[in-house]
Design a protein around this motif. Structure first.
Motif, mmCIF file in Angstrom:
data_model
loop_
_atom_site.group_PDB
_atom_site.id
_atom_site.type_symbol
_atom_site.label_atom_id
_atom_site.label_comp_id
_atom_site.label_asym_id
_atom_site.label_seq_id
_atom_site.Cartn_x
_atom_site.Cartn_y
_atom_site.Cartn_z
ATOM 1 N N LEU A 221 1.118 -1.619 0.547
ATOM 2 C CA LEU A 221 -0.111 -0.133 0.235
ATOM 3 C C LEU A 221 1.133 1.688 0.049
ATOM 4 C CD1 LEU A 221 -2.704 1.689 0.618
ATOM 5 C CD2 LEU A 221 -2.473 1.557 2.902
ATOM 6 N N ARG A 222 2.044 1.066 0.588
ATOM 7 C CA ARG A 222 2.865 2.221 0.947
ATOM 8 C C ARG A 222 3.746 2.571 -0.063
ATOM 9 N NH1 ARG A 222 5.815 6.033 0.841
ATOM 10 N NH2 ARG A 222 6.870 7.000 2.895
ATOM 11 N N PHE A 223 3.827 1.396 -0.796
ATOM 12 C CA PHE A 223 5.708 1.673 -1.984
ATOM 13 C C PHE A 223 4.866 1.396 -3.697
ATOM 14 C CE2 PHE A 223 8.093 0.850 2.212
ATOM 15 C CZ PHE A 223 7.913 2.043 2.164
ATOM 16 N N GLY A 224 3.548 0.580 -3.471
ATOM 17 C CA GLY A 224 3.240 -0.191 -4.289
ATOM 18 C C GLY A 224 3.557 -1.524 -4.443
ATOM 19 N N THR A 225 3.097 -2.457 -5.516
ATOM 20 C CA THR A 225 3.579 -3.341 -6.138
ATOM 21 C C THR A 225 4.384 -3.887 -6.869
ATOM 22 O OG1 THR A 225 1.818 -3.449 -7.224
ATOM 23 C CG2 THR A 225 1.014 -4.241 -5.541
ATOM 24 N N ALA A 226 4.615 -3.252 -7.837
ATOM 25 C CA ALA A 226 6.376 -2.816 -8.301
ATOM 26 C C ALA A 226 7.459 -3.891 -7.999
ATOM 27 C CB ALA A 226 6.945 -2.025 -9.394
ATOM 28 N N ARG A 227 8.441 -3.123 -8.512
ATOM 29 C CA ARG A 227 9.696 -4.304 -7.464
ATOM 30 C C ARG A 227 10.241 -3.256 -6.561
ATOM 31 N NH1 ARG A 227 15.061 -5.007 -11.310
ATOM 32 N NH2 ARG A 227 13.680 -6.805 -11.801
ATOM 33 N N GLN A 228 9.962 -2.243 -6.757
ATOM 34 C CA GLN A 228 10.363 -1.817 -4.760
ATOM 35 C C GLN A 228 9.074 -1.841 -3.842
ATOM 36 O OE1 GLN A 228 9.805 3.097 -3.700
ATOM 37 N NE2 GLN A 228 9.696 3.118 -5.528
ATOM 38 N N GLY A 229 8.022 -2.237 -4.256
ATOM 39 C CA GLY A 229 7.153 -2.504 -3.038
ATOM 40 C C GLY A 229 7.773 -3.996 -3.251
ATOM 41 N N GLN A 230 7.389 -4.632 -3.987
ATOM 42 C CA GLN A 230 7.841 -6.041 -3.226
ATOM 43 C C GLN A 230 9.205 -6.654 -3.030
ATOM 44 O OE1 GLN A 230 8.170 -7.897 -7.054
ATOM 45 N NE2 GLN A 230 5.571 -8.093 -7.997
ATOM 46 N N THR A 231 9.970 -5.704 -2.585
ATOM 47 C CA THR A 231 11.404 -6.014 -2.194
ATOM 48 C C THR A 231 10.818 -5.668 -0.635
ATOM 49 O OG1 THR A 231 12.696 -5.024 -3.750
ATOM 50 C CG2 THR A 231 14.034 -4.450 -1.859
ATOM 51 N N ALA A 232 10.709 -4.353 -0.588
ATOM 52 C CA ALA A 232 9.764 -4.235 1.005
ATOM 53 C C ALA A 232 8.553 -4.940 1.537
ATOM 54 C CB ALA A 232 9.331 -2.540 0.794
ATOM 55 N N HIS A 233 8.555 -5.740 1.047
ATOM 56 C CA HIS A 233 7.593 -6.902 1.146
ATOM 57 C C HIS A 233 7.894 -7.780 1.443
ATOM 58 C CE1 HIS A 233 4.067 -9.338 -0.109
ATOM 59 N NE2 HIS A 233 4.178 -9.178 1.403
ATOM 60 N N ILE A 234 9.089 -8.577 0.765
ATOM 61 C CA ILE A 234 9.516 -9.677 1.270
ATOM 62 C C ILE A 234 10.275 -9.575 2.910
ATOM 63 C CG2 ILE A 234 11.985 -10.716 0.654
ATOM 64 C CD1 ILE A 234 10.421 -10.222 -2.220
ATOM 65 N N LEU A 235 11.855 -8.236 2.371
ATOM 66 C CA LEU A 235 11.815 -7.699 3.922
ATOM 67 C C LEU A 235 11.271 -7.690 4.978
ATOM 68 C CD1 LEU A 235 15.396 -7.654 4.123
ATOM 69 C CD2 LEU A 235 14.658 -7.625 1.620
ATOM 70 N N TYR B 235 3.961 -17.535 1.155
ATOM 71 C CA TYR B 235 3.788 -18.153 0.238
ATOM 72 C C TYR B 235 2.340 -18.368 -0.920
ATOM 73 C CZ TYR B 235 1.049 -22.565 -0.824
ATOM 74 O OH TYR B 235 0.485 -24.150 -0.927
ATOM 75 N N GLN B 236 1.874 -17.552 -0.164
ATOM 76 C CA GLN B 236 0.730 -16.957 -0.986
ATOM 77 C C GLN B 236 1.643 -15.614 -1.778
ATOM 78 O OE1 GLN B 236 -2.963 -14.648 0.582
ATOM 79 N NE2 GLN B 236 -3.695 -15.431 -0.881
ATOM 80 N N GLY B 237 1.850 -14.475 -1.088
ATOM 81 C CA GLY B 237 2.127 -13.511 -1.869
ATOM 82 C C GLY B 237 2.906 -13.609 -3.112
ATOM 83 N N TYR B 238 3.874 -14.403 -3.442
ATOM 84 C CA TYR B 238 4.831 -15.595 -4.064
ATOM 85 C C TYR B 238 5.018 -16.693 -4.495
ATOM 86 C CZ TYR B 238 6.966 -10.316 -2.665
ATOM 87 O OH TYR B 238 6.215 -9.276 -2.693
ATOM 88 N N LEU B 239 4.833 -17.420 -3.623
ATOM 89 C CA LEU B 239 4.651 -19.022 -4.059
ATOM 90 C C LEU B 239 3.301 -19.598 -5.007
ATOM 91 C CD1 LEU B 239 6.683 -20.682 -1.502
ATOM 92 C CD2 LEU B 239 7.657 -19.755 -3.688
ATOM 93 N N PHE C 177 10.514 8.591 1.323
ATOM 94 C CA PHE C 177 11.110 7.251 1.436
ATOM 95 C C PHE C 177 10.924 6.682 0.561
ATOM 96 C CE2 PHE C 177 10.780 4.065 5.132
ATOM 97 C CZ PHE C 177 12.526 3.627 4.965
ATOM 98 N N ASN C 178 11.272 5.394 -0.226
ATOM 99 C CA ASN C 178 10.934 4.647 -0.517
ATOM 100 C C ASN C 178 11.262 2.569 -0.549
ATOM 101 O OD1 ASN C 178 13.308 3.935 -1.376
ATOM 102 N ND2 ASN C 178 13.582 4.783 -3.439
ATOM 103 N N GLY C 179 10.741 2.315 -0.938
ATOM 104 C CA GLY C 179 10.821 0.609 -0.937
ATOM 105 C C GLY C 179 12.405 -0.028 -0.720
ATOM 106 N N TYR C 180 13.486 0.579 -1.096
ATOM 107 C CA TYR C 180 14.613 0.446 -1.099
ATOM 108 C C TYR C 180 14.917 0.734 -0.065
ATOM 109 C CZ TYR C 180 13.791 -0.781 -6.376
ATOM 110 O OH TYR C 180 13.040 -1.530 -7.783
ATOM 111 N N GLY C 181 14.742 1.970 0.105
ATOM 112 C CA GLY C 181 15.213 2.298 1.717
ATOM 113 C C GLY C 181 14.762 2.091 2.715
ATOM 114 N N PHE C 182 13.083 1.263 2.718
ATOM 115 C CA PHE C 182 13.282 0.360 3.980
ATOM 116 C C PHE C 182 13.348 -0.847 3.695
ATOM 117 C CE2 PHE C 182 10.220 -2.480 5.758
ATOM 118 C CZ PHE C 182 10.065 -2.278 6.961
ATOM 119 N N ALA C 183 14.109 -1.401 2.561
ATOM 120 C CA ALA C 183 14.385 -3.048 2.602
ATOM 121 C C ALA C 183 15.590 -2.668 2.759
ATOM 122 C CB ALA C 183 14.678 -3.774 1.271
#
Length: 621
Positions: free
Chosen positions: A122-136, A383-387, A449-455
């Motif tokens: 929600l905060r960083f989007g569903t593109a790569r930076q959001g996914q990176t923050a999500h996983i970390l 699991y649900q998010g990526y697998l 502040f973006n997803g890469y900074g969060f990760a």
């Protein structure tokens, strides 16, 4: 030093019956609720957002009222007096709830997600930076959950082995097995409903100990300066801590003022950033943002019982030492033994079983909450998010139960090699936790502040914590600034060296959540995109301004209500009157600036429906 087995008597039959009955009852509750949790992961992890706020508030309070933490807090208050209260700003006081009460509870509920990691999209989007923050975020919260499970397992085993003729590992395995059963069976339903029962036992325990300690305090002599709250430690204080672990406590006691500042800084970052883990789960599970706020207030008020319990145990500990009673030498050599020694020698049969059952309930409420939340990160975010994004609800519930078992087994395994509960508590609160708090704080305050900074901030902060705390064993005055500094540099550097989060994502986030900070440009973009009107922007700004005023009242309210309760227990009437007066004034201010401005049920429902209709990827209205 006399061994624990010779210092403590065995439990009477009635004690064992009471303990066994309480454990059977929580198992029965879990079994009874198992059907409700099997419908899907929204029911399994959030209770279908149908659980009343007062039950979630009780569950939050019970989850923060743990056995191992109580042993540590009793030890530091026994050794340091009211300065021990300041030590527990590192986590035991739960002062971050005052900040969460005003801001973070409603921000999290407005996010309409299942986990703190899912929030990143929600905060960083569903593109790569959001996914990176999500996983970390998911990985970090799983590590933190695992740390809390280790902490529970270590503390529970150490406590129960004083009273039961079993090894520490056996005691841990029994408690873990019971908590695992009802968490597996009923998910958050089982966690919350058993927490309500456990809180009843805890309150009865606290009332009994508090009344007994209050009546006994005139017969003990408290050390000079015991009820004085300051940033210097009285001369001679802390002997029972230094005798146990001088390497850990001597730097804290010699640089106490600096440590207090660091503990409060940690509280500030945690409170305005969010805790993550099982605490955030309660806000996501609330029926609306009003109830998310109310459950936080209830949790603060219920914490009073924990601190009167602690004061009562400390008073009894001094009575044992000053009369050279059984176990006095054990207490003098290790302040963490105050709790088990007092229970073993000061309480009659029957009441001893009730108190031990209450403390077991406290431990299990922390364990079950952590276990359920940790599994949510594994299943929902990884699991649900990526697998298996297309997995059925039945498959997700099955994997949720498997993840719960795996986390539990790993926690017990690591607990076997952890030397003491204070070490793991310090690593969780001032090490790994501190590394996570910087990016969690920046996510609300800094639009750039973006997803890469969060990760990078999360990963760098946690790695630094593991190196300087667990690896090098640096004292707090060196490790905490290092961890925070690394997290800040990694967060800011990662953000400025990468592209910003798309304005459209930020506009949606601002319109839905209304965080504090310099969001004026994003607010204008939200208006231009049709997410909100100018009147709504003005309402947002007024809400934040009132929140800052409310925060000025909320922090002294929580701080002073706990100190007032402790002062009454120690018959420190001057301090009790002063802290009580501040509590009363702060309560009035909190009502005027916060409570009467909470949204009503109708408006909460309208806001929820508005963003539910838009969906996660919807365009402007």
């Amino acid at each position: 030093m006399e061994p624990p087995t010779s210092a403590l008597p065995t439990l009477a039959t009635i004690d064992l019956v009471i303990i066994a009955a309480s454990l059977v009852l929580v198992v029965a509750i879990g079994f009874f609720l198992s059907g409700a949790a099997s419908r899907g992961i929204d029911d399994y992890f959030l209770g279908g957002k149908k659980i009343p706020w007062w039950m979630l508030g009780i569950s939050t309070a019970a989850s923060n009222f743990d056995m191992a933490g109580t042993m540590i807090i009793v030890a530091v208050v026994f050794a340091l007096g009211f300065q021990g209260f300041l030590v527990e700003l590192r986590g035991g006081v739960g002062l971050s709830l005052a900040f969460i009460l005003v801001f973070v509870s409603k921000w999290l509920r407005r996010s309409r997600v299942m986990t703190s990691a899912e929030w990143m999209k929600l905060r960083f989007g569903t593109a790569r930076q959001g996914q990176t923050a999500h996983i970390l975020s998911a990985v970090a919260n799983i590590v933190l959950s695992l740390g809390m499970i280790i902490y529970f397992a270590k503390g529970a085993g150490k406590f129960l082995t004083h009273f039961l003729p079993f090894s520490e590992l056996t005691c841990t395995a029994v408690m873990v097995g019971i908590g695992l059963f009802y968490t597996l069976a009923a998910g958050l339903y089982g966690v919350v409903f058993t927490d309500v029962f456990q809180m009843i036992v805890l309150v009865l325990t606290a009332l009994f100990i508090s009344v007994k300690g209050f009546a006994l305090v005139e017969q003990v002599t408290l050390p000079q300066g015991f009820v004085t709250l300051g940033v210097t430690v009285p001369e001679g204080a802390g002997a029972a801590l230094l005798a146990k672990d001088a390497a850990a406590w001597e730097p804290v006691l010699t640089m106490f003022g600096a440590c207090v500042a660091m503990w409060f800084a940690r509280t500030f970052l945690e409170g305005l950033g969010g805790v993550g883990g099982y605490t955030d789960q309660r806000f996501f599970a609330a029926r609306n943002e009003r109830e998310a706020s109310l459950l936080t207030l209830e949790s603060i008020l219920l914490s009073v019982f924990r601190w009167t319990l602690i004061a009562g145990l400390v008073i009894m500990g001094y009575a044992l030492v000053q009369t050279n009673g059984p176990g006095a030498a054990l207490i003098a050599g290790d302040a963490e033994q105050v709790l088990p020694v007092v229970l073993g020698h000061y309480l009659p049969a029957g009441f001893r079983g009730l108190v031990i059952a209450g403390l077991i309930a406290a431990a299990m409420s922390t364990f079950d909450s952590t276990l359920n939340a940790g599994a949510a990160y594994v299943v929902r975010d990884l699991y649900q998010g990526y697998l298996r994004p297309q997995a059925s609800e039945r498959q997700l519930v099955r994997v949720s139960r498997l993840a719960t078992i795996v986390l539990c087994v790993l926690g017990i395994g690591f607990a076997a090699i952890v030397p003491n509960i204070n070490q793991i508590w310090g690593l969780i609160t001032m090490g790994i936790g501190a590394g996570m708090f910087v990016p969690l704080f920046l996510r609300w305050l800094w639009p750039r502040f973006n997803g890469y900074g969060f990760a990078l901030g999360t990963g760098g902060g946690m790695l630094a914590a593991l190196i300087v705390d667990a690896g090098l064993g640096w004292p707090l005055v060196a490790s905490f600034p290092t961890v925070i500094g690394v997290a800040v540099l990694a967060s800011v550097g990662g953000t400025l060296l990468s592209a910003p989060t798309p304005t459209a994502v930020l506009a949606r986030f601002y319109a839905q959540v209304n965080p504090w900070g310099p969001w004026r440009r994003i607010a204008a973009a939200a208006v231009a995109a049709g997410w909100m009107g100018e009147a709504e922007v003005r309402d947002h700004r007024r809400e934040v301004s009132r929140g800052l005023l409310a925060l000025v009242c909320a922090v002294p309210f929580q701080f002073c209500i706990l100190l007032a309760a402790m002062s009454v227990m120690f018959h420190a009437w001057t301090q009790a009157a002063a802290y009580g007066a501040v509590t009363l004034v702060a309560a009035v201010g909190l009502y005027l600036t916060w409570f009467r401005h909470l949204k009503d049920e109708r408006r909460c429902a309208a806001d929820d429906q508005r963003f539910a209709d838009l969906g996660d990827e919807a365009g402007p209205r």
